[in-house]
Design a protein around this motif. Structure first.
Motif, PDB file in Angstrom:
ATOM      1  N   THR A   1      36.566 -43.699  62.323  1.00 12.18           N
ATOM      2  CA  THR A   1      35.403 -43.434  61.777  1.00 12.18           C
ATOM      3  C   THR A   1      35.177 -44.478  60.720  1.00 12.18           C
ATOM      4  N   SER A   2      35.951 -44.598  59.901  1.00 14.19           N
ATOM      5  CA  SER A   2      35.717 -45.445  58.583  1.00 14.19           C
ATOM      6  C   SER A   2      35.097 -46.705  58.802  1.00 14.19           C
TER       7      SER A   2
ATOM      8  N   HIS B   1      37.458 -38.549  55.782  1.00 20.03           N
ATOM      9  CA  HIS B   1      37.159 -38.546  54.297  1.00 20.03           C
ATOM     10  C   HIS B   1      35.215 -38.104  55.534  1.00 20.03           C
ATOM     11  N   GLU B   2      35.223 -37.265  56.252  1.00 19.78           N
ATOM     12  CA  GLU B   2      34.064 -36.736  57.442  1.00 19.78           C
ATOM     13  C   GLU B   2      34.659 -35.479  56.603  1.00 19.78           C
TER      14      GLU B   2
ATOM     15  N   GLU C   1      28.249 -40.936  66.825  1.00 16.72           N
ATOM     16  CA  GLU C   1      28.667 -40.496  68.276  1.00 16.72           C
ATOM     17  C   GLU C   1      29.930 -39.917  68.081  1.00 16.72           C
ATOM     18  N   ILE C   2      30.869 -39.976  67.749  1.00 15.78           N
ATOM     19  CA  ILE C   2      32.548 -40.267  67.407  1.00 15.78           C
ATOM     20  C   ILE C   2      32.771 -38.662  67.106  1.00 15.78           C
ATOM     21  N   LEU C   3      32.449 -38.523  65.900  1.00 13.11           N
ATOM     22  CA  LEU C   3      32.749 -36.888  66.538  1.00 13.11           C
ATOM     23  C   LEU C   3      31.953 -36.041  66.691  1.00 13.11           C
TER      24      LEU C   3
ATOM     25  N   PRO D   1      26.632 -45.242  60.218  1.00 12.00           N
ATOM     26  CA  PRO D   1      27.229 -43.647  60.116  1.00 12.00           C
ATOM     27  C   PRO D   1      26.680 -42.922  61.230  1.00 12.00           C
ATOM     28  N   GLU D   2      25.047 -43.898  62.031  1.00  7.37           N
ATOM     29  CA  GLU D   2      24.622 -43.808  63.862  1.00  7.37           C
ATOM     30  C   GLU D   2      26.030 -43.090  64.629  1.00  7.37           C
TER      31      GLU D   2
END
Length: 256
Positions: free
Chosen positions: A176-177, A206-207, A186-188, A181-182
């Motif tokens: 996701t780097s 880093h999440e 989606e990916i998470l 944020p939006e």
């Protein structure tokens, strides 16, 4: 039987020792998040595990098959090419910058390797790839090109492409780097669904709240070493090591 076993990996770039005797096991169904400051060796560990970097020393074993082992001088020696190709079929890799083929449609990005590398039936592969796109909410984008998609959509295609190869284990290098944020959300969400389906995953991230809530295990790396390895809640909420505590203090607002 462990899906992946890493034993005493060492890796240096010139005089800089990046990985110092790292060992770990990944069992079927594990969701392992690797956290730590920039420069701690996280991505290098992932690149060594997926053979994008060659190790200086150590062993790399997938499903009891040795991809690399030490010679008498303690240096890593790799299996022959045909064996490595087979072993590479056990895992998939999702990069932070998508790495899609720009001149292929979304569907061709998914279909190409299963058909040409794995020599699977074209009709069957197409049907499976369309189902993967449907799961990712991208069915209508099958004939689009990567440049016509948002970053979040490209990353979902990248995940679908990795899944199309039917890997035993999926590696994510800070997936996701490159996203705002939006789109990160989606990916998470996709990764959380994969975890619920017991997909084995190793994630450099880093999440922090994702690492705590979705992982079955968290590793904290610092300076080329594994400093802590264990239950996400223990490491994220009650770390034993002072350096882990200091690192996580920067994320306390997110960890709630």
């Amino acid at each position: 039987m462990a899906l992946l076993e890493i034993k005493n990996i060492k890796k240096s770039f010139q005089d800089l020792e990046v990985l110092k005797n790292i060992s770990l096991k990944v069992e079927e169904g594990d969701v392992l998040s690797i956290i730590g400051p920039s420069g701690s060796g996280k991505s290098t560990l992932l690149r060594c595990a997926t053979m994008l970097e060659t190790m200086d020393g150590g062993e790399l074993i997938y499903l009891d098959e040795k991809a690399a082992w030490n010679n008498e001088k303690g240096q890593s020696v790799y299996a022959k090419k045909s064996d490595l190709r087979r072993i590479q079929g056990y895992f998939g890799l999702v990069f932070q910058n998508f790495n899609l083929f720009p001149h292929y449609t979304v569907l061709k990005n998914l279909e190409d390797a299963p058909i040409h590398v794995q020599k699977r039936d074209k009709k069957e592969v197409r049907s499976e790839c369309m189902e993967l796109l449907r799961r990712m909410g991208l069915e209508e984008k099958a004939n689009a090109y990567p440049c016509e998609l948002s970053g979040g959509q490209q990353q979902r295609v990248s995940i679908a492409r990795a899944l199309a190869m039917k890997p035993k284990i999926l590696f994510f290098d800070e997936p996701t780097s490159a996203l705002d944020p939006e789109l990160t959300g989606e990916i998470l969400k996709v990764m959380k669904e994969l975890a619920q389906e017991h997909m084995t995953m190793v994630i450099v991230t880093h999440e922090m709240s994702f690492a705590r809530d979705v992982s079955s295990r968290v590793i904290f790396m610092e300076n080329g070493y594994i400093v802590e390895d264990g239950d996400p809640n223990e490491i994220m909420v009650n770390p034993k090591n002072e350096r882990t505590r200091e690192f996580l203090s920067h994320f306390n607002d997110n960890l709630g």
